[in-house]
Scaffold this motif. Structure first.
Motif, short mmCIF file in Angstrom:
data_model
loop_
_atom_site.label_atom_id
_atom_site.label_comp_id
_atom_site.label_asym_id
_atom_site.label_seq_id
_atom_site.Cartn_x
_atom_site.Cartn_y
_atom_site.Cartn_z
N THR A 265 -29.80 17.08 -16.92
CA THR A 265 -30.41 16.01 -17.72
C THR A 265 -30.21 14.64 -17.11
N PHE A 266 -28.97 14.28 -16.83
CA PHE A 266 -28.66 12.99 -16.23
C PHE A 266 -28.08 13.17 -14.83
N GLY A 267 -28.60 14.16 -14.12
CA GLY A 267 -28.17 14.39 -12.74
C GLY A 267 -26.72 14.80 -12.62
N PRO A 268 -25.99 14.24 -11.65
CA PRO A 268 -24.60 14.63 -11.40
C PRO A 268 -23.69 14.41 -12.61
N VAL A 269 -24.02 13.46 -13.48
CA VAL A 269 -23.17 13.17 -14.63
C VAL A 269 -23.11 14.38 -15.57
N THR A 270 -24.27 14.88 -15.99
CA THR A 270 -24.28 16.02 -16.90
C THR A 270 -23.91 17.32 -16.18
N TRP A 271 -24.20 17.40 -14.87
CA TRP A 271 -23.80 18.60 -14.13
C TRP A 271 -22.27 18.68 -14.07
N GLY A 272 -21.62 17.55 -13.79
CA GLY A 272 -20.16 17.53 -13.75
C GLY A 272 -19.56 17.83 -15.12
N LEU A 273 -20.18 17.28 -16.17
CA LEU A 273 -19.73 17.56 -17.54
C LEU A 273 -19.87 19.05 -17.83
N SER A 274 -20.98 19.63 -17.41
CA SER A 274 -21.22 21.05 -17.65
C SER A 274 -20.20 21.93 -16.92
N LYS A 275 -19.86 21.56 -15.70
CA LYS A 275 -18.84 22.31 -14.96
C LYS A 275 -17.50 22.27 -15.69
N ALA A 276 -17.16 21.10 -16.22
CA ALA A 276 -15.90 20.96 -16.94
C ALA A 276 -15.90 21.79 -18.23
N VAL A 277 -17.02 21.73 -18.96
CA VAL A 277 -17.13 22.50 -20.20
C VAL A 277 -17.09 23.99 -19.91
N ASN A 278 -17.74 24.42 -18.84
CA ASN A 278 -17.74 25.83 -18.45
C ASN A 278 -16.31 26.32 -18.19
N TRP A 279 -15.54 25.50 -17.51
CA TRP A 279 -14.15 25.86 -17.21
C TRP A 279 -13.30 25.92 -18.47
N LEU A 280 -13.46 24.93 -19.34
CA LEU A 280 -12.67 24.89 -20.57
C LEU A 280 -13.05 26.02 -21.53
N ALA A 281 -14.34 26.36 -21.54
CA ALA A 281 -14.83 27.37 -22.49
C ALA A 281 -14.63 28.80 -22.00
#
Length: 242
Positions: free
Chosen positions: A74-90
């Motif tokens: 959605t917002f390029g690297p910002v949301t991709w990085g957020l998604s990677k972090a959420v994936n790891w936490l979840a």
């Protein structure tokens, strides 16, 4: 379910439930008292529409555990990085974020955060509006950077409109909680189900076990048009002349 289906069900849930839910008492952190309702007065038409967009975006939040999903761009690297972090936490896709616990934590957390920190509230609103726009297909096919720039521009424009029209966000936490839970319910209609009672590992499917296959003909040719008609009908019902 596909992103656009989740987003539309989030909007439908808000348009259908928001006026009634607005009377639920919630704790006001900044003034240390229990509000008589989320809104001191009825939701204005623009707040109802803003809430529908935000709730549609919140209905995409659980899928931030999937870095390969379209919304992660959605917002390029910002949301991709957020998604990677959420994936790891979840613990991977369709884990912790696809549960009742996440929906409650997200809703309550955003309510308290938004009440205490206006800047954080605005960031959440921008993120959710962006997720909603991306879910319904706003972007340039095959162009990740171009799509991100288009999304950023439209999101910023909508946010400015909301600000100029005096939209209040006392309902923000509620919209996040409702949208997140609607996502969980939607995925319970698919073949894989969801760990609704996480941290329990059992996956739940709705009783009739429809087993919708994501992206197949039923979702694209039947479900999507039905949801679109439902949104239009609810808008007329809520905003039409009495």
């Amino acid at each position: 379910m596909m992103g656009h289906s989740h987003a539309m069900t989030g909007a439908i849930a808000w348009l259908g439930l928001a006026p009634g839910l607005a009377a639920i008492p919630l704790f006001n952190e900044s003034s240390r008292y229990i509000d008589t309702g989320i809104m001191a007065t009825a939701l204005t038409p623009v707040e109802l529409i803003a809430g529908a967009i935000v709730c549609a975006g919140a209905a995409m939040l659980p899928d931030l555990d999937h870095p390969s999903a379209t919304i992660a761009q959605t917002f390029g690297p910002v949301t991709w990085g957020l998604s990677k972090a959420v994936n790891w936490l979840a613990g991977g896709h369709r884990g912790m974020t696809h549960s009742l616990a996440f929906a409650l934590a997200a809703g309550i957390g955003v309510h308290l955060l938004a009440d205490a920190y206006p800047i954080a509230r605005d960031i959440v609103v921008v993120l959710l509006v962006g997720l909603a726009l991306r879910a319904i297909g706003i972007g340039i096919p095959g162009k990740k950077l171009g799509s991100a720039m288009v999304n950023i521009g439209l999101t910023a424009g909508l946010f400015v409109v909301f600000q100029s029209m005096g939209v209040g966000y006392a309902w923000l936490g509620l919209a996040v909680g409702v949208g997140s839970f609607v996502h969980v319910l939607g995925d319970c209609m698919t073949e894989k189900g969801c760990p609704v009672l996480w941290p329990l590992r059992a996956r739940f499917l709705l009783p009739w076990k429809m087993g919708i296959k994501t992206g197949q003909k039923f979702e694209q040719k039947i479900l999507a048009p039905v949801l679109s008609v439902a949104i239009i009908g609810l808008l007329f019902w809520r905003l039409g002349p009495i």
